[in-house]
Design a protein around this motif. Structure first.
Motif, PDB file in Angstrom:
ATOM      1  N   GLN A  53      -2.259   0.034   2.420  1.00 32.90           N
ATOM      2  CA  GLN A  53      -0.943   1.244   1.555  1.00 32.90           C
ATOM      3  C   GLN A  53      -1.154   0.643   0.194  1.00 32.90           C
ATOM      4  OE1 GLN A  53       2.713   0.852   3.323  1.00 32.90           O
ATOM      5  NE2 GLN A  53       1.700   1.672   5.643  1.00 32.90           N
ATOM      6  N   LEU A  54      -1.036  -0.475  -0.005  1.00 35.31           N
ATOM      7  CA  LEU A  54      -1.362  -0.896  -1.752  1.00 35.31           C
ATOM      8  C   LEU A  54      -2.274  -0.699  -2.381  1.00 35.31           C
ATOM      9  CD1 LEU A  54       0.026  -3.267  -3.221  1.00 35.31           C
ATOM     10  CD2 LEU A  54      -1.065  -5.179  -2.697  1.00 35.31           C
ATOM     11  N   LEU A  55      -2.751  -0.292  -1.623  1.00 32.99           N
ATOM     12  CA  LEU A  55      -4.244   0.074  -2.346  1.00 32.99           C
ATOM     13  C   LEU A  55      -4.264   1.072  -2.778  1.00 32.99           C
ATOM     14  CD1 LEU A  55      -7.654  -1.841  -0.549  1.00 32.99           C
ATOM     15  CD2 LEU A  55      -6.000  -2.064  -3.194  1.00 32.99           C
ATOM     16  N   THR A  56      -3.408   2.450  -2.055  1.00 31.44           N
ATOM     17  CA  THR A  56      -2.962   3.380  -2.073  1.00 31.44           C
ATOM     18  C   THR A  56      -2.060   3.359  -3.192  1.00 31.44           C
ATOM     19  OG1 THR A  56      -3.225   3.558   0.317  1.00 31.44           O
ATOM     20  CG2 THR A  56      -2.288   5.354  -0.297  1.00 31.44           C
ATOM     21  N   MET A  57      -1.357   2.986  -2.935  1.00 33.75           N
ATOM     22  CA  MET A  57      -0.081   3.425  -3.948  1.00 33.75           C
ATOM     23  C   MET A  57      -0.771   3.043  -5.091  1.00 33.75           C
ATOM     24  SD  MET A  57       2.820   3.222  -3.212  1.00 33.75           S
ATOM     25  CE  MET A  57       3.700   2.811  -3.757  1.00 33.75           C
ATOM     26  N   SER A  58      -1.391   1.555  -5.563  1.00 29.74           N
ATOM     27  CA  SER A  58      -2.761   1.736  -6.411  1.00 29.74           C
ATOM     28  C   SER A  58      -3.396   2.877  -7.253  1.00 29.74           C
ATOM     29  CB  SER A  58      -3.190   0.754  -7.005  1.00 29.74           C
ATOM     30  OG  SER A  58      -4.556   1.030  -5.900  1.00 29.74           O
ATOM     31  N   GLN A  59      -3.310   4.332  -6.483  1.00 31.78           N
ATOM     32  CA  GLN A  59      -4.336   5.358  -6.982  1.00 31.78           C
ATOM     33  C   GLN A  59      -2.683   6.094  -7.470  1.00 31.78           C
ATOM     34  OE1 GLN A  59      -6.933   6.363  -3.834  1.00 31.78           O
ATOM     35  NE2 GLN A  59      -7.807   4.012  -3.988  1.00 31.78           N
ATOM     36  N   VAL A  60      -1.668   6.561  -7.477  1.00 30.48           N
ATOM     37  CA  VAL A  60      -0.694   6.923  -7.423  1.00 30.48           C
ATOM     38  C   VAL A  60      -0.288   7.527  -8.936  1.00 30.48           C
ATOM     39  CG1 VAL A  60       1.643   7.341  -7.596  1.00 30.48           C
ATOM     40  CG2 VAL A  60       0.356   6.583  -5.384  1.00 30.48           C
ATOM     41  N   SER A  61      -0.760   6.580  -9.794  1.00 30.83           N
ATOM     42  CA  SER A  61      -0.205   6.600 -11.076  1.00 30.83           C
ATOM     43  C   SER A  61      -1.215   4.864 -11.835  1.00 30.83           C
ATOM     44  CB  SER A  61       0.769   6.017 -11.260  1.00 30.83           C
ATOM     45  OG  SER A  61       1.690   5.068 -11.366  1.00 30.83           O
ATOM     46  N   LYS A  62      -1.201   5.545 -13.471  1.00 31.48           N
ATOM     47  CA  LYS A  62      -2.283   3.713 -14.543  1.00 31.48           C
ATOM     48  C   LYS A  62      -0.660   3.142 -14.665  1.00 31.48           C
ATOM     49  CE  LYS A  62      -3.799   2.821 -18.779  1.00 31.48           C
ATOM     50  NZ  LYS A  62      -3.411   2.280 -18.701  1.00 31.48           N
ATOM     51  N   THR A  63       0.713   3.661 -13.812  1.00 31.21           N
ATOM     52  CA  THR A  63       1.685   2.642 -13.653  1.00 31.21           C
ATOM     53  C   THR A  63       1.799   1.474 -12.766  1.00 31.21           C
ATOM     54  OG1 THR A  63       3.249   3.815 -15.426  1.00 31.21           O
ATOM     55  CG2 THR A  63       4.323   2.249 -14.315  1.00 31.21           C
ATOM     56  N   LEU A  64       1.697   2.196 -11.453  1.00 38.72           N
ATOM     57  CA  LEU A  64       1.323   1.823 -10.203  1.00 38.72           C
ATOM     58  C   LEU A  64       0.708   0.768 -10.100  1.00 38.72           C
ATOM     59  CD1 LEU A  64       2.855   3.409  -8.016  1.00 38.72           C
ATOM     60  CD2 LEU A  64       4.216   1.486  -8.344  1.00 38.72           C
ATOM     61  N   HIS A  65      -0.916   0.957 -10.999  1.00 37.00           N
ATOM     62  CA  HIS A  65      -1.864   0.283 -11.220  1.00 37.00           C
ATOM     63  C   HIS A  65      -1.861  -0.478 -11.509  1.00 37.00           C
ATOM     64  CE1 HIS A  65      -6.213  -0.381 -12.287  1.00 37.00           C
ATOM     65  NE2 HIS A  65      -6.924   0.176 -11.245  1.00 37.00           N
ATOM     66  N   ASP A  66      -1.401  -0.413 -12.726  1.00 38.49           N
ATOM     67  CA  ASP A  66      -1.692  -1.800 -14.023  1.00 38.49           C
ATOM     68  C   ASP A  66      -0.123  -2.693 -13.363  1.00 38.49           C
ATOM     69  OD1 ASP A  66      -3.252  -0.384 -15.637  1.00 38.49           O
ATOM     70  OD2 ASP A  66      -1.676   0.359 -16.896  1.00 38.49           O
ATOM     71  N   ALA A  67       0.153  -2.091 -12.813  1.00 36.93           N
ATOM     72  CA  ALA A  67       1.504  -3.017 -12.159  1.00 36.93           C
ATOM     73  C   ALA A  67       1.257  -4.036 -10.894  1.00 36.93           C
ATOM     74  CB  ALA A  67       3.108  -2.107 -11.680  1.00 36.93           C
ATOM     75  N   ILE A  68       0.168  -3.955  -9.854  1.00 38.36           N
ATOM     76  CA  ILE A  68      -0.233  -4.418  -9.101  1.00 38.36           C
ATOM     77  C   ILE A  68      -1.573  -5.040  -9.073  1.00 38.36           C
ATOM     78  CG2 ILE A  68      -1.604  -3.629  -6.984  1.00 38.36           C
ATOM     79  CD1 ILE A  68       0.128  -0.903  -6.604  1.00 38.36           C
TER      80      ILE A  68
END
Length: 287
Positions: A19-34
């Motif tokens: 789920q974490l890897l999926t969340m990282s693909q939602v937006s650049k903001t989430l990708h950078d945060a993760i």
């Protein structure tokens, strides 16, 4: 695009890896945060559905995100991981306290011992399913782990489906031990049957690995030739005591059930009338 709510970032550390890897693909903001938040990667748990796809390179990339502060490394049924990769991760993360590598068949007992020697803060090791485990490996490994004051009983039915949550429930420093029957180093199960002590055999006689003691897939109690108890017929040919069998749905044609381990297969075999029909009966009908 509107930025994610700040509360969303608080839950990232609690998400399973897939789920974490999926969340990282939602937006650049989430990708950078993760990718930049070390706290998210302190406990690296790889289990179904990612375990079959995990390679040495991928594991190294995930582990590097903790910047040497990894506390938990749990690789469940990760067949592709090698000794070389594991020891590199170990050497880069000396703060590890939990090392769970059950059924990682690409690993050897020697590399587990090397990891235990290196990790001075190691408290728990789960290595069931690793090939060629011997009594001498077990004895040496116990020297590097804290001794538990008492042994908690292990019940067969709770370990049939291997998950990180199940492994966490077992608080022993090491999951395997020498089977009192065959002397192999494996998971040794206790019997939850209350009447074992009142029968002609003792509770000790009911302790053993899954190869030595036949057990009910539903409740984990021992099944012996001395018992007069009737067994329920299963589609998967696993053993079920009558009490467990009566609680499970049956095929409307052959009146057999799946055991709890294979119960998910039932979801794919419903007739038009929504009655459960097992695969064997479906094939007979289609002929």
């Amino acid at each position: 695009m509107e930025a994610p709510h700040e509360a969303l970032f608080l839950v990232l550390a609690y998400l399973p890896l897939h789920q974490l890897l999926t969340m990282s693909q939602v937006s650049k903001t989430l990708h950078d945060a993760i990718n930049s938040d070390v706290l998210v990667w302190l406990h690296l748990v790889v289990e179904n559905p990612l375990n079959l796809r995990l390679t040495d390179d991928t594991l190294m990339r995930f582990a590097s995100k903790a910047h040497g502060r990894l506390h938990t490394l749990a690789l469940l049924n990760c067949f592709n991981i090698t000794d070389d990769c594991l020891i590199r991760v170990i050497n880069a993360n000396l703060l590890l306290t939990k090392l769970y590598v059950p059924a990682c068949t690409g690993l050897t007992p020697e590399i587990i011992l090397a990891a235990a020697k290196t990790l001075t803060k190691l408290k728990q090791v789960k290595i069931d399913g690793i090939y060629n485990l011997k009594q001498e490996h077990l004895l040496e490994l116990t020297h590097y782990l804290p001794q538990t004051t008492s042994r908690e009983p292990k019940f067969y039915h709770k370990f049939q489906i291997r998950t990180f949550q199940r492994l966490e429930e077992d608080r022993s420093s090491i999951d395997v031990e020498e089977c009192p029957k065959c002397k192999e180093v494996k998971l040794v199960f206790d019997c939850p049957r209350e009447t074992c002590t009142t029968m002609k055999r003792s509770v000790v006689a009911c302790r053993g690995c899954s190869n030595c003691i036949t057990r009910c897939e539903g409740c984990g109690k021992c099944i012996s030739d001395e018992d007069d108890e009737e067994l329920g017929e299963t589609i998967c040919n696993d053993f079920l005591c009558l009490d467990c069998w009566l609680r499970l749905p049956k095929c409307s044609h052959c009146n057999k059930s799946y055991c709890p381990t294979h119960l998910d297969q039932q979801l794919f075999h419903f007739s038009i009338s929504r009655d459960f029909v097992c695969l064997s009966c479906e094939m007979k009908q289609s002929r």
